[in-house]
Design a protein around this motif. Structure first.
Motif, short mmCIF file in Angstrom:
data_model
loop_
_atom_site.label_atom_id
_atom_site.label_comp_id
_atom_site.label_asym_id
_atom_site.label_seq_id
_atom_site.Cartn_x
_atom_site.Cartn_y
_atom_site.Cartn_z
N ILE A 120 -6.23 7.07 12.50
CA ILE A 120 -5.98 7.54 11.13
C ILE A 120 -7.32 7.66 10.43
O ILE A 120 -8.09 6.69 10.38
CB ILE A 120 -5.08 6.56 10.36
N PRO A 121 -7.63 8.82 9.86
CA PRO A 121 -8.89 8.96 9.11
C PRO A 121 -8.98 7.94 7.98
O PRO A 121 -7.98 7.62 7.33
CB PRO A 121 -8.82 10.40 8.57
N THR A 122 -10.18 7.44 7.75
CA THR A 122 -10.38 6.41 6.72
C THR A 122 -9.95 6.89 5.34
O THR A 122 -9.36 6.13 4.56
CB THR A 122 -11.86 5.98 6.69
N THR A 123 -10.24 8.14 5.03
CA THR A 123 -9.86 8.67 3.71
C THR A 123 -8.34 8.68 3.53
O THR A 123 -7.84 8.40 2.43
CB THR A 123 -10.40 10.10 3.54
N ILE A 124 -7.62 8.98 4.61
CA ILE A 124 -6.15 8.98 4.54
C ILE A 124 -5.63 7.57 4.30
O ILE A 124 -4.70 7.35 3.50
CB ILE A 124 -5.55 9.58 5.82
N VAL A 125 -6.23 6.61 4.99
CA VAL A 125 -5.82 5.21 4.81
C VAL A 125 -6.02 4.78 3.36
O VAL A 125 -5.14 4.15 2.75
CB VAL A 125 -6.61 4.30 5.77
N GLN A 126 -7.16 5.14 2.79
CA GLN A 126 -7.45 4.76 1.40
C GLN A 126 -6.51 5.44 0.43
O GLN A 126 -6.00 4.82 -0.51
CB GLN A 126 -8.90 5.09 1.07
N GLN A 127 -6.26 6.73 0.63
CA GLN A 127 -5.36 7.46 -0.27
C GLN A 127 -3.94 6.90 -0.21
O GLN A 127 -3.28 6.73 -1.25
CB GLN A 127 -5.36 8.94 0.10
N ASN A 128 -3.47 6.61 0.99
CA ASN A 128 -2.12 6.05 1.13
C ASN A 128 -2.02 4.67 0.49
O ASN A 128 -1.03 4.34 -0.17
CB ASN A 128 -1.74 5.96 2.60
N ALA A 129 -3.06 3.86 0.69
CA ALA A 129 -3.06 2.51 0.12
C ALA A 129 -3.08 2.57 -1.41
O ALA A 129 -2.38 1.80 -2.08
CB ALA A 129 -4.25 1.72 0.63
N ILE A 130 -3.86 3.49 -1.96
CA ILE A 130 -3.92 3.63 -3.42
C ILE A 130 -2.57 4.10 -3.96
O ILE A 130 -2.09 3.60 -4.99
CB ILE A 130 -5.04 4.61 -3.82
N GLN A 131 -1.95 5.06 -3.27
CA GLN A 131 -0.63 5.53 -3.72
C GLN A 131 0.40 4.40 -3.66
O GLN A 131 1.23 4.25 -4.56
CB GLN A 131 -0.16 6.70 -2.86
N GLY A 132 0.34 3.60 -2.59
CA GLY A 132 1.25 2.46 -2.50
C GLY A 132 1.01 1.45 -3.60
O GLY A 132 1.96 0.90 -4.17
N MET A 133 -0.26 1.19 -3.91
CA MET A 133 -0.59 0.25 -4.98
C MET A 133 -0.09 0.76 -6.33
O MET A 133 0.52 0.01 -7.10
CB MET A 133 -2.10 0.03 -5.04
N VAL A 134 -0.33 2.03 -6.62
CA VAL A 134 0.11 2.61 -7.90
C VAL A 134 1.63 2.53 -8.02
O VAL A 134 2.17 2.18 -9.08
CB VAL A 134 -0.37 4.07 -8.03
N SER A 135 2.33 2.83 -6.93
CA SER A 135 3.80 2.81 -6.96
C SER A 135 4.34 1.41 -7.21
O SER A 135 5.24 1.21 -8.05
CB SER A 135 4.35 3.35 -5.64
#
Length: 521
Positions: A379-394
């Motif tokens: 998994i690209p690092t940027t994708i991991v960060q974006q998904n984690a941020i979206q999960g945190m915001v949710s």
């Protein structure tokens, strides 16, 4: 009930042990330097002690059913009535330990670094043989005792004259309790099959098969642990009617539909872990799945979709509590009460998938072999960060929304004046609010997890991910347990606060209702 609480602790201990020596959450050196005590606890405690706890609990429950239904005037019935809950706690904790006492004085169990580079648990083969043989013998004997007891109980209940005045309610209660016990017996049979397979392969010195079968241990363990709360809920008439969409009150269908979704997702998550981590289908299957939907399903489905199912369920419950308590006569409340339960169930499946669409479209995910030689997701690092941020915001948004709802609801309940007309409604709303608030607390734990996940980077992300199962399982099973603990009768029995029934009265009732029809003139 008591056994299930003991088992819950050891389930978490088992998961923690797996994280220590398989996921190396404290590092490889910690796992290798744990000495003798911790590996012994991880092996004997989370495997064989919990086995003896479950078998002992199943046997005691089946004997209790037999004594209550078939021998209501016996001394055994009087003995069961006199035993207090603290004594039961001690018995159910100590007796399984005595039954497995022999195991603790065998050879050493410790962690070592295998030639493949992975940390593994060393258990001499002769210990595996003797332990698996004892596990099989104990579970087979327990299943046999339970089978005999339930055969006699079911035969007695089948010959019961149900139309005797005053006996119908007692008959239904005994029938429901017998159904709960019989479900535990079925789960015990599944556990027995597990230990029979372990014993057969250990006797044949097939270490590969033994290790493979062990990966299914969590299924047998969870089946016996969680059958109690679910069967107690399903056999409750009011809850069953709501689950079958025969009640207009929408509170319980929300809880039930959310928890059903979570139970499905927990099972899928465990299955995917067995496929990807334990390779029960083989490594080649994972590589062949690249380019298909499986890698995305595994990553997004068992992590982020699961998260959105739980977040959406928590929002539904908190919003429902707010509407029922704070604006009970509004148009919104009328609309909510008219929503069919099947619509809630369908909605709780579909809505969580909508926020995941951006995640799925970001990048393709594939399986690859990392530098250590293990199969992992690429998994690209940027994708991991974006998904984690979206999960945190949710999760943060849901936590804030739920906290506002419960602040208003609790304030309203504390200021509410009760009288003879609304005391029952107030008590019901208070209990449902407690259940929902417990879900909110679990959501807060999950929010903390996603905050850590979003703020970490590099290898720390992988280390945080192994904790995913804790908040997830906590949220998945908080509903059925809280629904039971907020029931006054069950709570009093669990805490030993209810006075024991009068043996004579109970015996007369059971004897009268259990009289064979052929004897009645």
């Amino acid at each position: 009930m008591i056994e299930s609480i003991i088992e819950l602790f050891f389930i978490y201990a088992y998961v923690f042990g797996q994280m220590v020596f398989k996921d190396l959450i404290f590092g490889e050196e910690f796992a290798l330097n744990t000495g003798y005590i911790y590996p012994t606890f991880a092996y004997y405690g989370t495997y064989y002690y919990i086995l003896h706890v479950q078998v002992w609990g199943s046997v005691i429950l089946s004997i209790s059913r037999y004594v209550t239904v078939c021998r209501p005037l016996s001394k055994a019935e009087n003995l069961f009535d006199r035993v207090r809950t603290p004594v039961l706690w001690m018995i159910n904790t100590i007796v399984p330990l005595l039954l497995m006492g022999r195991m603790l004085f065998q050879g050493s169990v410790y962690y070592y670094c295998a030639p493949s580079g992975q940390v593994s648990q060393y258990t001499p083969l002769y210990i595996v043989k003797t332990n698996s043989a004892q596990g099989m013998i104990v579970s087979v004997i327990g299943s046999g005792v339970c089978a005999v007891c339930y055969f006699l109980v079911i035969r007695r209940l089948a010959s019961t004259q149900k139309h005797i005045k005053g006996g119908l309610r007692d008959y239904r209660r005994e029938k429901m309790l017998t159904i709960v016990g019989f479900a535990i017996f079925i789960a015990l049979c599944i556990s027995t099959l597990f230990y029979v397979l372990i014993c057969i392969n250990a006797a044949n010195e097939n270490a590969v098969a033994v290790n493979l079968i062990r990966t299914y241990y969590i299924y047998a363990l969870m089946a016996l642990t969680f059958v109690n709360p679910w069967m107690l809920i399903i056999t409750n008439k009011n809850t069953r009617r709501r689950m079958l969409f025969q009640d207009s009150n929408v509170s319980t269908p929300i809880m039930v539909s959310t928890t059903i979704n979570e139970i499905v997702m927990v099972s899928i998550y465990i299955t995917c872990q067995l496929i990807t981590r334990d390779h029960i289908i083989g490594e080649q299957f994972l590589f062949d799945s690249n380019g298909t939907i499986f890698p995305e399903f595994y990553f997004y489905g068992t992590h982020y979709y699961f998260m959105y199912v739980q977040v959406f369920g928590a929002i539904l419950q908190s919003s429902n509590r707010f509407i029922c308590v704070c604006i009970p006569f509004s148009r919104v409340h009328e609309i909510v009460e008219q929503i069919p339960a099947w619509v809630l169930l369908l909605t709780s499946f579909i809505v969580p998938s909508l926020p995941m669409i951006p995640m799925i479209l970001r990048s393709r995910i594939t399986f690859h072999r990392n530098l250590e030689g293990n199969i992992d997701l690429l998994i690209p690092t940027t994708i991991v960060q974006q998904n984690a941020i979206q999960g945190m915001v949710s999760t943060v948004f849901a936590t804030i929304l739920c906290s506002i709802c419960y602040i208003v609801v609790i304030t309203k309940l504390t200021r509410m004046k009760t009288d003879a007309h609304n005391a029952r409604d107030f008590k019901r709303e208070k209990m449902l609010t407690i259940v929902g608030f417990a879900v909110f607390i679990s959501l807060c734990v999950e929010t903390i997890y996603y905050i850590f996940l979003a703020t970490m980077s590099g290898e720390s992300v992988d280390r945080v991910r192994v904790f995913f199962v804790y908040p997830t399982v906590l949220m998945a099973f908080v509903n059925p347990w809280m629904l039971i603990l907020t029931n006054q009768n069950v709570r009093n029995r669990a805490l030993g606060l209810s006075a024991p029934s009068t043996t004579a009265d109970n015996a007369v009732t059971i004897r009268t209702m259990a009289t064979p029809i052929s004897i009645i003139k």
